[in-house]
Scaffold this active site. Structure first.
Site, PDB file in Angstrom:
ATOM      1  CD  GLU A  39      -2.575  -1.403   2.621  1.00 52.19           C
ATOM      2  OE1 GLU A  39      -3.643  -2.011   2.507  1.00 52.19           O
ATOM      3  OE2 GLU A  39      -2.209  -0.883   3.688  1.00 52.19           O
ATOM      4  CG  ASP A  70      -1.991  -2.682  12.004  1.00 54.72           C
ATOM      5  OD1 ASP A  70      -1.657  -2.155  13.075  1.00 54.72           O
ATOM      6  OD2 ASP A  70      -3.041  -3.339  11.856  1.00 54.72           O
ATOM      7  CE  LYS A  88     -10.496  -1.878   7.955  1.00 52.86           C
ATOM      8  NZ  LYS A  88     -11.491  -2.053   6.891  1.00 52.86           N
ATOM      9  CG  ASP A 146     -15.835  -5.893   6.510  1.00 54.73           C
ATOM     10  OD1 ASP A 146     -15.646  -7.074   6.848  1.00 54.73           O
ATOM     11  OD2 ASP A 146     -15.730  -5.517   5.324  1.00 54.73           O
TER      12      ASP A 146
HETATM   13  O1  LIG Z   1      -3.525  -6.261   9.979  1.00 56.49           O
HETATM   14  C1  LIG Z   1      -4.112  -5.488   9.233  1.00 56.49           C
HETATM   15  C2  LIG Z   1      -4.614  -5.894   7.985  1.00 56.49           C
HETATM   16  C3  LIG Z   1      -5.256  -4.962   7.180  1.00 56.49           C
HETATM   17  N1  LIG Z   1      -5.388  -3.673   7.561  1.00 56.49           N
HETATM   18  C4  LIG Z   1      -6.069  -2.693   6.680  1.00 56.49           C
HETATM   19  O2  LIG Z   1      -7.325  -3.167   6.298  1.00 56.49           O
HETATM   20  C5  LIG Z   1      -7.716  -2.574   5.080  1.00 56.49           C
HETATM   21  C6  LIG Z   1      -8.314  -3.592   4.166  1.00 56.49           C
HETATM   22  O3  LIG Z   1      -7.341  -4.482   3.730  1.00 56.49           O
HETATM   23  P1  LIG Z   1      -7.258  -5.025   2.222  1.00 56.49           P
HETATM   24  O4  LIG Z   1      -6.088  -5.895   2.095  1.00 56.49           O
HETATM   25  O5  LIG Z   1      -7.396  -3.902   1.275  1.00 56.49           O
HETATM   26  O6  LIG Z   1      -8.526  -5.949   2.194  1.00 56.49           O
HETATM   27  P2  LIG Z   1      -9.754  -6.029   1.189  1.00 56.49           P
HETATM   28  O7  LIG Z   1     -10.123  -7.459   1.080  1.00 56.49           O
HETATM   29  O8  LIG Z   1      -9.524  -5.282  -0.045  1.00 56.49           O
HETATM   30  O9  LIG Z   1     -10.840  -5.285   2.058  1.00 56.49           O
HETATM   31  C7  LIG Z   1     -12.179  -5.648   2.241  1.00 56.49           C
HETATM   32  O10 LIG Z   1     -12.331  -6.685   3.202  1.00 56.49           O
HETATM   33  C8  LIG Z   1     -11.792  -6.412   4.477  1.00 56.49           C
HETATM   34  C9  LIG Z   1     -12.136  -7.579   5.385  1.00 56.49           C
HETATM   35  O11 LIG Z   1     -11.569  -8.755   4.934  1.00 56.49           O
HETATM   36  C10 LIG Z   1     -12.373  -5.128   5.043  1.00 56.49           C
HETATM   37  O12 LIG Z   1     -11.677  -4.796   6.200  1.00 56.49           O
HETATM   38  C11 LIG Z   1     -12.205  -4.011   4.046  1.00 56.49           C
HETATM   39  O13 LIG Z   1     -12.753  -2.822   4.519  1.00 56.49           O
HETATM   40  C12 LIG Z   1     -12.864  -4.402   2.749  1.00 56.49           C
HETATM   41  O14 LIG Z   1     -12.707  -3.368   1.793  1.00 56.49           O
HETATM   42  C13 LIG Z   1      -6.481  -1.905   4.496  1.00 56.49           C
HETATM   43  O15 LIG Z   1      -6.616  -0.517   4.600  1.00 56.49           O
HETATM   44  C14 LIG Z   1      -5.372  -2.442   5.370  1.00 56.49           C
HETATM   45  O16 LIG Z   1      -4.357  -1.525   5.500  1.00 56.49           O
HETATM   46  C15 LIG Z   1      -4.895  -3.270   8.796  1.00 56.49           C
HETATM   47  O17 LIG Z   1      -4.994  -2.105   9.143  1.00 56.49           O
HETATM   48  N2  LIG Z   1      -4.276  -4.188   9.596  1.00 56.49           N
END
Ligand SMILES: O=c1ccn([C@@H]2O[C@H](COP(=O)(O)OP(=O)(O)O[C@H]3O[C@H](CO)[C@@H](O)[C@H](O)[C@H]3O)[C@@H](O)[C@H]2O)c(=O)[nH]1
Ligand SMILES: [Mn+2]
Length: 746
Positions: free
Chosen positions: A125, A154, A292, A458
């Protein structure tokens, strides 16, 4: 898109009624949906009548097991279909009128807004994108002194903090520039990529932005903050926190850096700037950090200590604001006195930029992010989608009528912070609540804040809040409120969907299962609506069955579906065409192109064969105590070659992965079966012809869906083609499956 008719709002009642903040219109499709559901239910009952009959009259074990497999598969499909009807029972459309807000509340009385932005890995990211997201919300059309942006890192990376030190300086120019010129796109990267109006001022800002971007990217690329960038006090002081021995991503103390303080920092025109705070919570390899959800809970507490705004916006680092009026739209619901008592959150759809024309990987997830929330909204509201959601802080602390206070008084949702955020006592509390052992023996993650226990925090958090009695609103304005990145290659897409599948199963089979606890707490339809997703991954069973069994039977000239002349054939046709037809219609009504619908149904099959199947297996493995991978962050980076292929709509395989093996295996079996079946059909005048037609057509359909796989195996030479290892393994597996099946089916 279906245009909801405006509510009849005559001049007479306009004069007496308070200014209108929002309206609700039920969809015109509702009665049609209900009628169709009733007819389709009868058809499903008929199908099971036939299955039972066939089962009871099986002449041998093979036909018994074949029918039983189809029975179970159809039962799962029927369950998912039935739960999906929840979304069709009462879809509603809402409209809000932010222009009326000022008649209801004075600007100075607008609530404070704490924005949470999560990032987890500077290499997946890019910090410059995170900065762009932050700038886009800092520049909201909202009183600046009421906005506080909290960034959770994180990745524990000095580079991300460095990027934000730069961003804080740039904001002093960018924010007044946006306001003065009434810029719509307040994400600088997006703005400078469009046809913006040239002027010397714009050119100056652009040069400033480009030079910041260059510095930030240089730092990430070289892996160090070189001397020339490390000259100013703010950078040196910020980065010095990484000089502690043994500071790693998994093991480090809390870093909290106030980068902008509304009371002190001014933009170049003398107006105050919003608060901007960088937070990297304490990490230790011996304490669970809950991914997250854990990061968000730290932000809930840190922000409570610093500003404690009553409204919280959560954003993923790749979801920038595309419309500066968005907070006002959310407030049209949050401040509506009729909704106030139990409104927990206002969710905006997840929308994306950069999708290719036919959205080959179906990343738009139209049903998940648009069609279904509209359906939930007519019941007790959409689920929380992880990003683009405005919460009432109070909703994170127990149900509407049962406040559960956090363990420290200062963290209560209604506390007023009357000290500046840099006051030593405030900073001390903020550090304390960001500690990795702080949550031990508290209710965080179980009863308050974002909930732990599922990889889809979520979905789970929204679900638990619903069960507590909160309702939510789906705000779906014409201009996208937020725009995000999608994963650009197939492996990322499948890995992401596998993570979701596992996370959802964790809820489905927990003591808060949607089908038991959910139905009891929220009523039948909401419980079913949530179950539709919770049990998502069990679709692997029917999808795999329909992609293998009819084909293997066809290869052995065994008929498993009714003959064309059989009246039951019509039932099968109705069930198939009815489900596909309705799905297509819904997709198109919500503004989808047919080409994208095709991609969507293709990805449904591909997911069934790969990530649902693997997700299901991994969930079982995890349940018996074997550790599996946690939250694997999706990469937001793509190289030029891959990007070109994506633009052309070419599937990206490239690397070998087990997720591709099962998919390729099924593709091979279908192609062989289709060719051999067709030859037999034409050459051989056998009596079974009529009985095999349905199998042949189904196989043909799957072959059409698998065309990108065949291309990747045989017709491509670019780096994204199928890895030889995958092809060989899949071929061997396909042969083995065929050999075993032939033993039984012959
Ligand atoms: O240990 C962690 C892991 C992830 N993230 C953040 O969580 C967000 C979502 O992560 P991403 O890898 O983009 O996951 P996606 O699968 O694209 O996200 C979808 O699915 C996630 C749940 O699996 C939700 O949290 C997200 O909001 C939703 O958009 C990002 O901003 C990460 O930086 C953290 O802050 N800490
Ligand atoms: Mn994401």
């Amino acid at each position: 898109m279906e245009k909801p008719p405006l509510r009849d709002y005559t001049a007479a009642n306009a004069a007496s009624a308070p200014p209108l903040l929002n309206t609700l219109t039920p969809s015109r499709r509702t009665s049609l949906n209900r009628a169709f559901a009733a007819i389709y239910t009868c058809a499903i009952v008929a199908l099971f009548y036939r299955h039972t009959q066939t089962l009871l009259s099986s002449k041998n074990l093979v036909s018994f097991y074949v029918t039983l497999t189809l029975f179970v598969s159809d039962l799962i499909l029927a369950f998912i279909w039935a739960s999906g009807q929840a979304f069709r029972m009462r879809p509603v459309y809402r409209k809000e009128f932010p222009e009326n807000l000022e008649k209801v509340v004075k600007t100075s009385d607008l609530p404070g807004l704490d924005v949470f932005i999560c990032t987890a890995d500077p290499y997946k990211e890019p910090p410059i994108s995170v900065v762009n997201t932050a700038l886009s919300v800092m520049a909201y059309d909202y009183p600046t002194e009421k906005i506080s942006v909290y960034v959770s890192d994180d990745g524990g990376s000095a580079f991300t903090l460095f990027a934000f030190v730069e961003a804080a300086r740039f904001a002093a120019h960018w924010l007044p520039f946006c306001r003065k010129n009434d810029i719509a796109k307040r994400n600088p990267d997006e703005y400078f990529a469009t046809d913006y109006k040239m002027s010397s001022e714009t050119e100056d800002i652009k040069i400033m932005y480009e030079s910041m971007k260059m510095r930030v990217e240089h730092v990430v690329e070289t892996g160090k903050i070189s001397e020339e960038y490390n000259t100013s006090d703010d950078v040196r002081q910020a980065v010095s926190q990484w000089s502690i021995d043994g500071f790693t991503r998994q093991n480090h103390p809390t870093v909290i850096q106030v980068l902008l303080d509304k009371n002190k920092d001014k933009d170049i025109t003398g107006n105050s700037l919003p608060n901007l705070v960088y937070v990297s919570r304490q990490k230790s390899e011996t304490s669970p950090h809950h991914f997250k959800a854990g990061a968000l809970n730290v932000l809930v507490r840190v922000s409570a200590a610093m500003t404690n705004a009553p409204v919280i916006l959560t954003l993923d680092c790749d979801m920038y604001s595309n419309d500066p009026t968005t907070p006002l739209r959310a407030l049209c619901y949050i401040l509506d006195p009729e909704m106030r008592s139990n409104l927990g959150y206002v969710q905006f759809p997840q929308e994306y930029h950069g999708l290719n024309k036919s959205d080959i990987y179906a990343c738009e997830h139209k049903r998940l992010f648009k069609v279904h929330p509209v359906g939930y909204d007519g019941l007790s509201g959409p689920n929380y989608l992880g990003t683009g959601c405005f919460f009432r802080r109070r909703a994170l602390c127990g149900g509407p009528s049962t406040l559960i206070s956090p363990e420290i008084d200062g963290l209560c949702p209604d506390c007023v912070v009357n000290q500046p955020l840099t006051a030593p006592s405030v900073l001390e509390l903020a550090h304390h609540v960001a500690g990795c052992n702080y949550e031990n023996q508290t209710k965080w993650g179980s009863k308050i804040g974002f909930r732990y226990g599922s990889l889809v925090e979520d979905y789970y958090t929204g679900y638990r809040m619903k069960c507590e009695g909160w309702r939510s609103i789906f705000c779906y304005p014409e201009t996208a409120a937020f725009l995000g990145d999608v994963p650009f290659n197939l492996l990322d897409v499948l890995s992401q969907n596998k993570r979701w599948a596992i996370g959802l199963l964790e809820v489905a089979f927990s003591r808060y299962s949607t089908i038991t606890f959910g139905v009891k707490s929220m009523g039948l339809f909401m419980g079913l609506g949530y179950s539709y997703y919770a049990f998502w991954a069990i679709l692997a069973i029917p999808i795999t069955t329909y992609c293998l069994l009819p084909q293997l039977a066809l290869l052995n000239e065994l008929s498993i579906f009714p003959k064309v002349s059989d009246p039951w054939f019509l039932l099968y046709m109705f069930l198939f065409l009815g489900a596909y037809g309705q799905d297509l219609l819904e997709f198109v009504v919500h503004g989808g192109a047919i080409q994208r619908w095709w991609s969507d149904q293709r990805m449904w099959i591909m997911r069934g064969l790969s990530c649902y199947a693997f997700g299901l297996t991994e969930f079982v493995v995890k349940s018996i105590g074997i550790p599996t991978e946690g939250f694997n962050v999706t990469s937001k980076i793509i190289n030029d070659e891959q990007s070109k292929r994506y633009e052309q709509g070419v599937f990206e395989f490239g690397v070998p992965s087990p997720l591709f093996v099962t998919l390729t295996m099924a593709a091979i079996i279908n192609l062989s079966s289709f060719i051999i079946g067709l030859v037999q059909f034409i050459v051989d005048g056998g009596s079974n012809k009529e009985g095999l037609i349905m199998q042949l057509v189904l196989t043909g359909l799957i072959v059409m869906n698998c065309l990108p796989v065949y291309q990747a195996i045989a017709l491509r030479s670019d780096k994204g083609k199928m890895a030889t290892k995958t092809t060989v393994t899949a071929t061997l597996l396909a042969s083995a499956v065929y050999a075993v099946a032939s033993l039984f089916l012959k």
